[in-house]
Design a protein around this motif. Sequence first.
Motif, PDB file in Angstrom:
ATOM      1  N   ILE A 169      81.381 -15.718 -21.156  1.00  0.00           N
ATOM      2  CA  ILE A 169      80.569 -15.023 -22.163  1.00  0.00           C
ATOM      3  C   ILE A 169      81.416 -14.708 -23.398  1.00  0.00           C
ATOM      4  N   ASP A 170      82.645 -14.229 -23.174  1.00  0.00           N
ATOM      5  CA  ASP A 170      83.527 -13.899 -24.300  1.00  0.00           C
ATOM      6  C   ASP A 170      83.896 -15.141 -25.112  1.00  0.00           C
ATOM      7  N   ASP A 171      84.202 -16.248 -24.414  1.00  0.00           N
ATOM      8  CA  ASP A 171      84.535 -17.498 -25.112  1.00  0.00           C
ATOM      9  C   ASP A 171      83.347 -17.987 -25.929  1.00  0.00           C
ATOM     10  N   THR A 172      82.146 -17.817 -25.382  1.00  0.00           N
ATOM     11  CA  THR A 172      80.936 -18.213 -26.099  1.00  0.00           C
ATOM     12  C   THR A 172      80.768 -17.389 -27.367  1.00  0.00           C
ATOM     13  N   ARG A 173      80.961 -16.083 -27.250  1.00  0.00           N
ATOM     14  CA  ARG A 173      80.845 -15.215 -28.430  1.00  0.00           C
ATOM     15  C   ARG A 173      81.808 -15.661 -29.528  1.00  0.00           C
ATOM     16  N   GLN A 174      83.058 -15.903 -29.156  1.00  0.00           N
ATOM     17  CA  GLN A 174      84.063 -16.270 -30.151  1.00  0.00           C
ATOM     18  C   GLN A 174      83.737 -17.603 -30.811  1.00  0.00           C
ATOM     19  N   THR A 175      83.270 -18.562 -30.020  1.00  0.00           N
ATOM     20  CA  THR A 175      82.923 -19.872 -30.569  1.00  0.00           C
ATOM     21  C   THR A 175      81.772 -19.763 -31.561  1.00  0.00           C
ATOM     22  N   PHE A 176      80.760 -18.996 -31.222  1.00  0.00           N
ATOM     23  CA  PHE A 176      79.600 -18.878 -32.114  1.00  0.00           C
ATOM     24  C   PHE A 176      79.909 -18.002 -33.332  1.00  0.00           C
ATOM     25  N   GLN A 177      80.813 -17.046 -33.174  1.00  0.00           N
ATOM     26  CA  GLN A 177      81.243 -16.254 -34.349  1.00  0.00           C
ATOM     27  C   GLN A 177      81.889 -17.162 -35.370  1.00  0.00           C
ATOM     28  N   SER A 195      90.345 -16.858  -9.964  1.00  0.00           N
ATOM     29  CA  SER A 195      90.845 -18.216 -10.123  1.00  0.00           C
ATOM     30  C   SER A 195      89.894 -19.309  -9.659  1.00  0.00           C
ATOM     31  N   SER A 196      88.838 -18.977  -8.923  1.00  0.00           N
ATOM     32  CA  SER A 196      87.982 -20.018  -8.392  1.00  0.00           C
ATOM     33  C   SER A 196      86.533 -19.541  -8.371  1.00  0.00           C
ATOM     34  N   GLY A 197      85.690 -20.340  -7.748  1.00  0.00           N
ATOM     35  CA  GLY A 197      84.276 -19.979  -7.682  1.00  0.00           C
ATOM     36  C   GLY A 197      83.431 -20.978  -8.451  1.00  0.00           C
ATOM     37  N   THR A 198      82.182 -20.629  -8.652  1.00  0.00           N
ATOM     38  CA  THR A 198      81.223 -21.509  -9.322  1.00  0.00           C
ATOM     39  C   THR A 198      80.399 -20.712 -10.323  1.00  0.00           C
ATOM     40  N   LEU A 199      80.193 -21.274 -11.480  1.00  0.00           N
ATOM     41  CA  LEU A 199      79.285 -20.703 -12.479  1.00  0.00           C
ATOM     42  C   LEU A 199      78.172 -21.711 -12.741  1.00  0.00           C
ATOM     43  N   VAL A 200      76.931 -21.242 -12.656  1.00  0.00           N
ATOM     44  CA  VAL A 200      75.777 -22.105 -12.922  1.00  0.00           C
ATOM     45  C   VAL A 200      75.195 -21.693 -14.273  1.00  0.00           C
ATOM     46  N   VAL A 201      75.219 -22.627 -15.213  1.00  0.00           N
ATOM     47  CA  VAL A 201      74.834 -22.348 -16.596  1.00  0.00           C
ATOM     48  C   VAL A 201      73.585 -23.148 -16.947  1.00  0.00           C
ATOM     49  N   GLY A 202      72.604 -22.487 -17.510  1.00  0.00           N
ATOM     50  CA  GLY A 202      71.403 -23.162 -17.978  1.00  0.00           C
ATOM     51  C   GLY A 202      71.488 -23.413 -19.473  1.00  0.00           C
ATOM     52  N   ILE A 219      83.595 -24.518 -26.102  1.00  0.00           N
ATOM     53  CA  ILE A 219      83.560 -23.414 -25.141  1.00  0.00           C
ATOM     54  C   ILE A 219      84.161 -23.860 -23.812  1.00  0.00           C
ATOM     55  N   LEU A 220      83.769 -25.037 -23.357  1.00  0.00           N
ATOM     56  CA  LEU A 220      84.273 -25.560 -22.086  1.00  0.00           C
ATOM     57  C   LEU A 220      85.771 -25.811 -22.138  1.00  0.00           C
ATOM     58  N   LYS A 221      86.246 -26.314 -23.250  1.00  0.00           N
ATOM     59  CA  LYS A 221      87.682 -26.593 -23.386  1.00  0.00           C
ATOM     60  C   LYS A 221      88.487 -25.308 -23.272  1.00  0.00           C
ATOM     61  N   THR A 222      88.031 -24.252 -23.940  1.00  0.00           N
ATOM     62  CA  THR A 222      88.729 -22.968 -23.880  1.00  0.00           C
ATOM     63  C   THR A 222      88.657 -22.367 -22.484  1.00  0.00           C
ATOM     64  N   PHE A 223      87.460 -22.418 -21.889  1.00  0.00           N
ATOM     65  CA  PHE A 223      87.261 -21.810 -20.574  1.00  0.00           C
ATOM     66  C   PHE A 223      88.069 -22.515 -19.487  1.00  0.00           C
ATOM     67  N   LYS A 224      88.040 -23.853 -19.483  1.00  0.00           N
ATOM     68  CA  LYS A 224      88.732 -24.597 -18.433  1.00  0.00           C
ATOM     69  C   LYS A 224      90.243 -24.455 -18.532  1.00  0.00           C
ATOM     70  N   ALA A 225      90.749 -24.168 -19.725  1.00  0.00           N
ATOM     71  CA  ALA A 225      92.187 -23.912 -19.858  1.00  0.00           C
ATOM     72  C   ALA A 225      92.578 -22.632 -19.130  1.00  0.00           C
ATOM     73  N   LYS A 226      91.642 -21.674 -19.082  1.00  0.00           N
ATOM     74  CA  LYS A 226      91.915 -20.399 -18.405  1.00  0.00           C
ATOM     75  C   LYS A 226      91.609 -20.481 -16.909  1.00  0.00           C
TER      76      LYS A 226
END
Length: 299
Positions: free
Chosen positions: A287-295, A88-95, A108-115
Amino acid sequence: MEMKQLLTFKEAAESLNFTKTAKKLNFAQSSVTAHIRAIEEHVGMPLFERLGKRLILTEEGKRYKHFAEQMLDLDKASRTALQGEEESSGTLVVGAQESQCTYRLTPILKTFKAKYPNVELIFRPAHSEDMAREQLLDGTLDVAFIMDTAKPCKSLIVERLVEEGIALIASSEHSLHQKKKIVAKDLAEETLLLTEAGCSYRNILEHSLFASNIAPANKIEFVSIEAIKQCVVANLGVALLPTMAVENDLKEGRVIQLDARFFTTPVYTHIAWHEDKHLSKPLQAFIDDTRQTFQALAH
């Protein structure tokens, strides 16, 4: 002292039978005996004694059973808490490059932040593919988007997402506007508006010109794609940019795409992470949300 030794002691203290303890925990009876002996050596006193065929707890064993149960409960609670926090928490650093941040990451961010609304996302610029790889290797980044040709990298998992279009753009007032087909020598006297060194599409343009023995004398380097586009609109030069960054500009007529086919190396967007990286649930979800968005983009 290990938790499995404490668990063995707790079960033996409840059953008062090493054979039953071994069967319940699926241990060899010799392992049960070894675990109990290790704990007794650790505390410096016997915790069990035999009276005939009966196994009983010593007074110290009875007191230690209480502490063992507390330690086992604390271990379970700590693991549960950490797993819950990981979910439920933590930090992800994305380049990511500017083009990815601006034109690709919103869904991707919209889907991820909802979860995972409580997971903090930090985006760091990766102006070149080499920079992104270095930061993944040294642990600065958890995951990165890399736009490049197909290029393997030791110690990284690099997953191709989609092939990117690239477009040579100019102002509608540019002198090359009327030319049906642009070849490398047509750019010899032109001002090239370039992204930073190391960027994949800059590399493609420069390598293609070099292969044709063309060395343009006029170059202007930018850190911003938007700045490049504004300079193209102002007819200050030509630029090679990802199609995703200029789609709206082309549709609205702010710039035109020149028919240049002398660069043929395909460019792909990849997602990458270190092969030894622990994939927490939020990171796996990203990573999964990214895959689905790019698919969806590919179809």
